[in-house]
Design a protein around this motif. Structure first.
Motif, PDB file in Angstrom:
ATOM      1  N   GLY A  77       0.832  -1.200   0.000  1.00 47.10           N
ATOM      2  CA  GLY A  77       0.000   0.000   0.000  1.00 47.10           C
ATOM      3  C   GLY A  77       0.866   1.249   0.000  1.00 47.10           C
ATOM      4  O   GLY A  77       1.404   1.639   1.030  1.00 47.10           O
ATOM      5  N   LEU A  78       1.010   1.889  -1.165  1.00 41.97           N
ATOM      6  CA  LEU A  78       1.883   3.053  -1.289  1.00 41.97           C
ATOM      7  C   LEU A  78       1.128   4.319  -0.877  1.00 41.97           C
ATOM      8  O   LEU A  78       0.083   4.639  -1.452  1.00 41.97           O
ATOM      9  CB  LEU A  78       2.381   3.211  -2.727  1.00 41.97           C
ATOM     10  CG  LEU A  78       3.054   1.998  -3.370  1.00 41.97           C
ATOM     11  CD1 LEU A  78       3.709   2.412  -4.684  1.00 41.97           C
ATOM     12  CD2 LEU A  78       4.048   1.332  -2.455  1.00 41.97           C
ATOM     13  N   PRO A  79       1.632   5.071   0.096  1.00 41.20           N
ATOM     14  CA  PRO A  79       0.932   6.277   0.552  1.00 41.20           C
ATOM     15  C   PRO A  79       1.390   7.523  -0.212  1.00 41.20           C
ATOM     16  O   PRO A  79       2.572   7.854  -0.226  1.00 41.20           O
ATOM     17  CB  PRO A  79       1.338   6.369   2.026  1.00 41.20           C
ATOM     18  CG  PRO A  79       2.708   5.763   2.063  1.00 41.20           C
ATOM     19  CD  PRO A  79       2.764   4.722   0.976  1.00 41.20           C
ATOM     20  N   GLU A 118      -5.725   7.237   0.464  1.00 43.46           N
ATOM     21  CA  GLU A 118      -4.591   7.302   1.382  1.00 43.46           C
ATOM     22  C   GLU A 118      -3.478   6.335   0.993  1.00 43.46           C
ATOM     23  O   GLU A 118      -2.333   6.495   1.435  1.00 43.46           O
ATOM     24  CB  GLU A 118      -5.069   7.016   2.808  1.00 43.46           C
ATOM     25  CG  GLU A 118      -6.053   8.076   3.305  1.00 43.46           C
ATOM     26  CD  GLU A 118      -6.651   7.733   4.647  1.00 43.46           C
ATOM     27  OE1 GLU A 118      -6.363   6.620   5.160  1.00 43.46           O
ATOM     28  OE2 GLU A 118      -7.402   8.559   5.190  1.00 43.46           O
ATOM     29  N   THR A 119      -3.804   5.320   0.196  1.00 47.81           N
ATOM     30  CA  THR A 119      -2.793   4.391  -0.319  1.00 47.81           C
ATOM     31  C   THR A 119      -3.226   3.915  -1.697  1.00 47.81           C
ATOM     32  O   THR A 119      -4.397   4.034  -2.077  1.00 47.81           O
ATOM     33  CB  THR A 119      -2.611   3.159   0.587  1.00 47.81           C
ATOM     34  OG1 THR A 119      -3.852   2.445   0.653  1.00 47.81           O
ATOM     35  CG2 THR A 119      -2.131   3.549   1.978  1.00 47.81           C
ATOM     36  N   TYR A 120      -2.266   3.358  -2.440  1.00 48.38           N
ATOM     37  CA  TYR A 120      -2.581   2.682  -3.698  1.00 48.38           C
ATOM     38  C   TYR A 120      -1.999   1.272  -3.627  1.00 48.38           C
ATOM     39  O   TYR A 120      -0.835   1.101  -3.251  1.00 48.38           O
ATOM     40  CB  TYR A 120      -2.010   3.416  -4.911  1.00 48.38           C
ATOM     41  CG  TYR A 120      -2.519   2.824  -6.211  1.00 48.38           C
ATOM     42  CD1 TYR A 120      -3.644   3.341  -6.827  1.00 48.38           C
ATOM     43  CD2 TYR A 120      -1.908   1.709  -6.773  1.00 48.38           C
ATOM     44  CE1 TYR A 120      -4.149   2.780  -7.991  1.00 48.38           C
ATOM     45  CE2 TYR A 120      -2.410   1.124  -7.930  1.00 48.38           C
ATOM     46  CZ  TYR A 120      -3.527   1.669  -8.546  1.00 48.38           C
ATOM     47  OH  TYR A 120      -4.043   1.109  -9.684  1.00 48.38           O
ATOM     48  N   GLN A 194      -3.020  10.569  -9.478  1.00 51.52           N
ATOM     49  CA  GLN A 194      -2.679  10.258  -8.095  1.00 51.52           C
ATOM     50  C   GLN A 194      -2.689  11.554  -7.282  1.00 51.52           C
ATOM     51  O   GLN A 194      -2.392  12.630  -7.812  1.00 51.52           O
ATOM     52  CB  GLN A 194      -1.304   9.601  -8.016  1.00 51.52           C
ATOM     53  CG  GLN A 194      -1.197   8.265  -8.722  1.00 51.52           C
ATOM     54  CD  GLN A 194      -1.969   7.159  -8.007  1.00 51.52           C
ATOM     55  OE1 GLN A 194      -2.486   7.339  -6.906  1.00 51.52           O
ATOM     56  NE2 GLN A 194      -2.050   6.001  -8.638  1.00 51.52           N
ATOM     57  N   TRP A 198       4.784   9.866  -4.001  1.00 52.90           N
ATOM     58  CA  TRP A 198       4.798   8.911  -2.901  1.00 52.90           C
ATOM     59  C   TRP A 198       5.586   9.472  -1.724  1.00 52.90           C
ATOM     60  O   TRP A 198       6.609  10.132  -1.892  1.00 52.90           O
ATOM     61  CB  TRP A 198       5.388   7.577  -3.356  1.00 52.90           C
ATOM     62  CG  TRP A 198       4.711   7.030  -4.571  1.00 52.90           C
ATOM     63  CD1 TRP A 198       5.280   6.774  -5.772  1.00 52.90           C
ATOM     64  CD2 TRP A 198       3.328   6.690  -4.706  1.00 52.90           C
ATOM     65  NE1 TRP A 198       4.350   6.299  -6.659  1.00 52.90           N
ATOM     66  CE2 TRP A 198       3.136   6.244  -6.031  1.00 52.90           C
ATOM     67  CE3 TRP A 198       2.233   6.727  -3.846  1.00 52.90           C
ATOM     68  CZ2 TRP A 198       1.899   5.835  -6.501  1.00 52.90           C
ATOM     69  CZ3 TRP A 198       0.995   6.324  -4.318  1.00 52.90           C
ATOM     70  CH2 TRP A 198       0.847   5.876  -5.637  1.00 52.90           C
ATOM     71  N   THR A 202       8.710   5.034   0.926  1.00 50.38           N
ATOM     72  CA  THR A 202       8.045   4.127  -0.013  1.00 50.38           C
ATOM     73  C   THR A 202       8.987   3.026  -0.483  1.00 50.38           C
ATOM     74  O   THR A 202       8.596   1.864  -0.591  1.00 50.38           O
ATOM     75  CB  THR A 202       7.491   4.913  -1.212  1.00 50.38           C
ATOM     76  OG1 THR A 202       6.427   5.759  -0.771  1.00 50.38           O
ATOM     77  CG2 THR A 202       6.964   3.975  -2.280  1.00 50.38           C
TER      78      THR A 202
END
Length: 223
Positions: A77-79, A118-120, A194, A198, A202
């Motif tokens: 989960g990338l923020p 909040e994340t991807y 996006q 990031w 990350t």
């Protein structure tokens, strides 16, 4: 040029299939580029390099017949950094349409959802051939720093890392590149819709998730 090289190699080796696989090359480009003739030049160089390896095939290491691949899949989960409402409203009157479109999309999401993502979920999957070879597949446009770190930290004799797999959702910069900024690190996130670049950390997150996914694979194999 990679596709041209594959086509030429298949002509030279009837019955064979050559599949180009993109590594962590988001920050690398062939030069010169911009014309079809340049693609042909790069393809010829690649064919020559691969042919030289095939000629010396007896020196290549073959996987053991018992090294059946074990596959596993997961996410990181990338923020992203979060833009302010003031910043978004200011960009609604920007001279460039892409900035206006991004700002409108972010504000619409805020209105509907009450927050921005909040994340991807960056997809990660692995193929492991015993201790001889581990192949890691990462989603997104991933830069070479990830390849170097993952190769260093995994215990396999050989580790290959491929990017652009399962999902291409944004440019995935390393910590080093994040501090440098620039178009890909910052502005390209607008084109991917996006919320922002990031967050710091990350790169460590992605590498940690790769290790965790491989550890889950090991645990499932134990009696």
């Amino acid at each position: 040029w990679a596709g041209l090289s594959a086509g030429r190699l298949e002509q030279l080796h009837p019955g064979s299939v050559f599949l180009p696989v993109i590594g962590c090359g988001a920050d690398a480009n062939p030069n010169p580029r911009g014309k079809y003739e340049f693609a042909g030049q790069h393809a010829a160089q690649l064919v020559s390099a691969i042919e030289s390896k095939l000629v010396a095939a007896e020196q290549l290491t073959q996987l053991a017949p018992t090294a059946f691949p074990v596959a596993h899949f997961g996410y990181a989960g990338l923020p992203p950094e979060q833009p302010t409402v003031a910043h978004l409203k200011a960009l609604q009157s920007h001279e460039r349409p892409n900035e206006r479109r991004w700002a409108d999309e972010m504000l619409n999401t805020l209105q509907k959802m009450g927050r921005l993502p909040e994340t991807y979920p960056m997809p990660i999957h692995t193929w492991q051939f015993g201790d001889e070879l581990t192949w890691v597949f990462l989603g997104g446009e991933v830069v070479v720093d990830y390849q170097l770190q993952i190769e260093k930290e995994l215990p396999s004799q050989q580790t290959w890392v491929a990017a652009y797999t399962d999902d291409v959702f944004a440019y995935v910069a390393s910590e080093r590149m994040r501090s440098e900024g620039g178009y890909e690190v910052d502005s390209s996130m607008i084109y991917y819709l996006q919320p922002g670049r990031w967050q710091s950390g990350t790169q460590s997150l992605v590498v940690r998730r790769v290790r965790e996914i491989l550890a889950e694979t090991h645990s499932e194999e134990r009696p």
